[in-house]
Design a protein around this motif. Structure first.
Motif, short mmCIF file in Angstrom:
data_model
loop_
_atom_site.label_atom_id
_atom_site.label_comp_id
_atom_site.label_asym_id
_atom_site.label_seq_id
_atom_site.Cartn_x
_atom_site.Cartn_y
_atom_site.Cartn_z
N MET A 95 5.15 2.06 22.44
CA MET A 95 5.57 2.43 21.10
C MET A 95 4.83 3.67 20.61
O MET A 95 5.43 4.61 20.06
CB MET A 95 5.32 1.25 20.14
N LEU A 135 6.48 7.12 19.57
CA LEU A 135 6.50 7.45 18.15
C LEU A 135 5.45 8.47 17.75
O LEU A 135 5.53 9.04 16.66
CB LEU A 135 6.31 6.17 17.32
N TRP A 172 1.58 -0.92 14.98
CA TRP A 172 2.34 -1.49 13.87
C TRP A 172 2.36 -0.53 12.68
O TRP A 172 3.42 -0.31 12.08
CB TRP A 172 1.73 -2.83 13.46
N ALA A 181 4.58 2.48 13.48
CA ALA A 181 5.99 2.11 13.47
C ALA A 181 6.51 1.91 12.05
O ALA A 181 7.62 2.34 11.71
CB ALA A 181 6.21 0.83 14.29
N GLU A 182 5.71 1.27 11.19
CA GLU A 182 6.12 1.05 9.80
C GLU A 182 6.25 2.37 9.05
O GLU A 182 7.01 2.48 8.09
CB GLU A 182 5.11 0.15 9.09
N GLU A 216 9.48 4.53 11.48
CA GLU A 216 10.81 3.92 11.46
C GLU A 216 10.71 2.49 10.89
O GLU A 216 10.50 1.54 11.64
CB GLU A 216 11.43 3.90 12.84
#
Length: 215
Positions: free
Chosen positions: A15, A19, A127, A130-131, A134
Motif C-alpha cells: 500500500m 500510495l 492506514w 490510505a485515509e 483515498e
C-alpha cells in the motif's frame, strides 16, 4: 511473527509503495496545460473527508520506514537465506522506494527480533496514508478510532490541536495515567477519549503557566 500479522505487514508495504507517490502529488500538485499555458494545481491538502497536514504525514512516514530500513541493513543475513535480493544497498528516497525495499526483504524482516514492532508501526502508517490519499469514497467524516496504537492516537491528537508524541503517550501508559487494551496481535491500544482529555488538560495547564507574570 504470526502469519496473519505477516500478511498485514506485506499488504501495508504494498500500500505504501503504491500510495507514496500519490501523497507526493498532494504535496506538490502537478501543473496542467490549459490553452497551451501551464496552470498550477490546487494547494496541498488531503482529499475529503480527512484533512491532514501532508508534509507532517510524509515526514512521519519516511522517518518510520527509514528507521526500519536502517535496522534491517544492520542485521547479518541469517544462514539459509539467499543474499539476493537481500543485499545491503539502500533504497532510493521517498515513501514508495523505502516501502518497496522493505517488501523485497520481507523474509529477512520476519526473522528480525523486532519484526512485530516494525509490522505494527508500518501498518499504522499505511492506514494514515490510505485515509489521506483515498478515503474509500466515504461521504461521512472520518472519526478518530475509539482505541488505537500510540502512533495512530498521536497522529489524531496532532490533527485536533492537542499534540502528545508517541513517546509521551507510551510514558503516560507506563505511569498508569492512560488505559490500554492488549490486542490479539500483541499490540497495546490506547483509549482515544482518555488520551484527548489528558492532552487538553496538559495544554490548558501549560497555557495557564505561560499566563503567569513573574514580578
Amino acid at each position: 511473527m504470526n502469519d496473519e500479522l505477516l500478511e498485514r505487514f506485506s499488504r501495508a508495504l504494498v500500500m505504501l509503495e503504491n500510495l507514496g507517490p500519490r501523497l507526493d502529488d498532494l504535496l506538490f500538485p502537478r501543473q496542467a496545460l490549459v490553452d497551451g499555458e501551464r496552470v498550477s494545481g490546487s494547494q496541498p491538502k488531503s482529499k475529503p473527508p480527512l484533512v491532514v497536514p501532508i508534509m507532517d504525514l510524509k515526514v512521519d512516514a519516511e522517518r518510520c520506514l527509514q528507521f526500519w530500513v536502517n535496522q534491517l541493513a544492520a542485521l547479518p543475513i541469517p544462514p539459509g537465506i539467499s543474499d539476493a535480493p537481500l543485499g545491503k544497498h539502500r533504497p532510493g528516497t521517498g515513501i514508495g522506494a523505502r516501502a518497496g525495499w522493505l517488501r523485497e526483504r520481507l523474509v529477512l524482516l520476519a526473522c528480525a527480533p523486532w519484526a512485530e514492532q516494525a509490522a505494527l508501526e508500518v501498518i499504522d502508517v499505511a492506514w494514515l496514508v490510505a485515509e489521506t490519499v483515498e478515503p474509500a469514497g466515504r461521504g461521512e467524516p472520518v472519526v478518530p478510532p475509539t482505541w488505537g496504537t500510540a502512533r495512530v492516537i498521536a497522529s489524531w491528537l496532532k490533527l485536533l490541536g492537542a499534540p502528545l508524541s508517541r513517546t509521551q503517550l507510551q510514558r503516560l501508559v507506563e505511569a498508569g495515567e492512560l488505559e490500554v487494551s492488549a490486542q490479539p496481535d500483541g499490540s497495546l491500544h490506547i483509549a482515544f477519549d482518555d488520551a484527548l482529555a489528558l492532552a487538553r488538560k496538559r495544554s490548558d495547564q501549560a497555557n495557564r503557566n505561560l499566563g503567569h507574570v513573574v514580578i
